[in-house]
Design an enzyme around this catalytic site. Structure first.
Site, PDB file in Angstrom:
ATOM      1  N   CYS A 193       0.873  -1.341   0.283  1.00 36.40           N
ATOM      2  CA  CYS A 193      -0.229  -0.126   0.260  1.00 36.40           C
ATOM      3  C   CYS A 193       0.724   1.418   0.123  1.00 36.40           C
ATOM      4  O   CYS A 193       0.307   2.428  -0.948  1.00 36.40           O
ATOM      5  CB  CYS A 193      -1.605   0.107   1.597  1.00 36.40           C
ATOM      6  SG  CYS A 193      -0.358   0.159   2.421  1.00 36.40           S
ATOM      7  N   HIS A 234      -2.689   0.857   7.109  1.00 40.80           N
ATOM      8  CA  HIS A 234      -2.690   1.370   5.841  1.00 40.80           C
ATOM      9  C   HIS A 234      -2.775   2.398   5.206  1.00 40.80           C
ATOM     10  O   HIS A 234      -3.473   3.385   5.816  1.00 40.80           O
ATOM     11  CB  HIS A 234      -3.979  -0.024   5.490  1.00 40.80           C
ATOM     12  CG  HIS A 234      -4.826  -0.077   3.947  1.00 40.80           C
ATOM     13  ND1 HIS A 234      -3.656  -0.911   3.105  1.00 40.80           N
ATOM     14  CD2 HIS A 234      -5.656   0.622   3.684  1.00 40.80           C
ATOM     15  CE1 HIS A 234      -4.430  -0.953   1.990  1.00 40.80           C
ATOM     16  NE2 HIS A 234      -5.604  -0.085   2.454  1.00 40.80           N
ATOM     17  N   HIS A 241      -6.265   1.465  -3.673  1.00 37.87           N
ATOM     18  CA  HIS A 241      -5.452   0.924  -2.544  1.00 37.87           C
ATOM     19  C   HIS A 241      -5.079  -0.453  -2.996  1.00 37.87           C
ATOM     20  O   HIS A 241      -5.867  -1.519  -3.762  1.00 37.87           O
ATOM     21  CB  HIS A 241      -5.913   0.862  -1.660  1.00 37.87           C
ATOM     22  CG  HIS A 241      -6.531  -0.313  -1.099  1.00 37.87           C
ATOM     23  ND1 HIS A 241      -7.064  -0.367   0.420  1.00 37.87           N
ATOM     24  CD2 HIS A 241      -8.022  -0.241  -1.773  1.00 37.87           C
ATOM     25  CE1 HIS A 241      -8.339  -1.492  -0.035  1.00 37.87           C
ATOM     26  NE2 HIS A 241      -8.479  -1.065  -1.043  1.00 37.87           N
TER      27      HIS A 241
END
Length: 155
Positions: free
Chosen positions: A42, A103, A115
């Protein structure tokens, strides 16, 4: 793409449109810049996207949250290209973010975000995750990786 002589709004749109071309690219746990653009995690994904527009942001989620861009006070003020940082299931911790950040996703507009997402299948002794770059609703991403910790604006 160079950021010279382009409005911030047009630049945000260009960043978002550039990011969309990577949908389906495989997720790789701990991917490095050497893996890009063939695989991402990510934070490597957001770092790669912004590097193509001459913005240097840190490699890890927690360092991006701490040092990249400027803080956006409310989700009501979110714009395309903003980075959304969430705790997730495996947050990294420091003094600034004691709740942890694990994240990051990029907001696209209209409650959509892009993402590098994955599912963990094995943790010990080697982490195995499978996934890819996906576009999903921002509210779904927040629900899955809650809580929302901070939003940062790069452009």
């Amino acid at each position: 793409m160079k950021k010279n002589n382009i409005s911030k709004e047009d630049l945000r749109i260009a960043v978002v449109e550039f990011a969309k071309q990577f949908v389906g690219i495989p997720y790789k746990y701990g991917a490095t810049s050497k893996d890009a653009p063939n695989a991402f995690d990510c934070s490597g994904f957001t770092q790669y996207i912004y590097s193509q527009f001459d913005y240097k942001i840190p490699r890890s989620t927690i360092l991006q949250a701490e040092f990249a861009g400027k803080k956006i006070g409310s989700i009501k003020n979110i714009l395309p290209g903003d980075l959304v940082f969430l705790h997730s299931t495996s947050g990294h911790y420091n003094k600034k973010f004691p709740q942890g950040i694990g994240h990051v996703a990029m907001y696209l507009g209209n409650n959509k975000a892009i993402h590098a997402t994955s599912k963990r299948y094995k943790t010990y002794p080697n982490i195995i995750e499978k996934g890819s770059i996906k576009i999903e609703s921002l509210s779904k991403i927040i629900q899955k990786a809650k809580p929302l910790v901070i939003i940062k604006r790069i452009v």
